[in-house]
Design an enzyme around this catalytic site. Sequence first.
Site, PDB file in Angstrom:
ATOM      1  CE  LYS A 113     -19.590 -59.369  31.069  1.00 40.47           C
ATOM      2  NZ  LYS A 113     -19.403 -58.864  32.444  1.00 40.47           N
ATOM      3  CE  LYS A 196     -15.773 -54.795  26.713  1.00 40.16           C
ATOM      4  NZ  LYS A 196     -16.434 -54.569  27.965  1.00 40.16           N
ATOM      5  CE  LYS A 199      -9.426 -58.074  33.437  1.00 39.94           C
ATOM      6  NZ  LYS A 199      -9.660 -57.981  34.867  1.00 39.94           N
TER       7      LYS A 199
END
Length: 332
Positions: A113, A196, A199
């Site tokens: 991230k 994976k 969102k």
Amino acid sequence: RPRVLSGIQPTGDSMQLGNYLGAVKNWVTMQDGYDAYYCVVDLHAITLDPPEPAALRERTRIVAAQLIAAGLDPDRCALFVQSHLPEHPQLSWVLECLTGFGEANRMTQFKDKSARGGADRQGVGLFTYPILQAADILLYQADYVPVGEDQRQHLELTRTLAQRFNSRYGQTFTVPDAYIPKAAAKILDLQDPSAKMSKSRPDAGTIYLADDAATISKKLKRAVTDLDGEIRFDEAHKPGVSNLIAIHAAFTGLSIEAVEAEFAGQGYGRLKGAVAESVIAFAQPFAARTAELLDDPAELDRLLAHGAAKAAAVASVTLSRAYEAVGFLPPV
Ligand code: TYM
């Protein structure tokens, strides 16, 4: 009864298929036989690309409504919003002081991230994120934490911190186990089955439970498969097809083998059509129920307040014990 706790971030305008199959489906099952605590982790949701305040409020209600629509019963579990419980950041602080820099730095989700937007543009909250998650879990003395595969490393850190606290300050926290489903622990992106479903990825590869029937069909029809044309479950060599089989199995309750047998020798088009049907059979009534719940936000907020009260009864006791163990002078 054994305790369970889990959480979901209120990011986006709907949960995606992986959230449901990897985690929430187990949350629903575990309401029976377990003392269950489930939270919408809004504190976590401002660690990366913080949403507009109005959007965050809206998304928090949406996820809560979707959790109830998915089958959570606010009378059989404690369904609450993380920011309603000041105990979460209060315990997190103590755990932060027990966590090594290097240890936090090794979290792969943090690395992924923080790489996304440039490490120096991200806040410190992204770094301490897994420690707040550990606090979420340890406050409830959870025995099990139902999550998808991607949370395994955070759960390991939680266990380490619980053990470290216990050995330094005396037995205080239950050391929790991750509860990860055998099938559907990692639902893959429909457009890129090496990643994976998430969102934060482009819409075409992600099915949102709020998608309408036509959108669900279209996304599945365009799902990336492979060229050998064989319907067979083989995650290493046939990730796209295996993902479709896993989704179908999870929604129909059939075993992987039964799905393989049913579609053996048929084309991918047939399989995709059947998967779409099984997803839509869930998503349509789910969307209707969600809309009903969102129609009455005051009632929804009341249910969440009820959940927060149940959660507070446990969290406040654990926090006091932990603070006392550390040596903080108890307030009189
Ligand atoms: P979050 O909000 O990203 O996801 C919620 C749950 O959905 C699971 N999940 C998946 N499972 C299978 N396949 C996928 N493609 C997929 N995508 C998501 C996640 O594993 C998760 O169980 N850090 C957590 C939130 C959290 C939490 C907690 C979880 C905060 N505190 C305490 C458990 C306990 C997260 O970001 O989940």
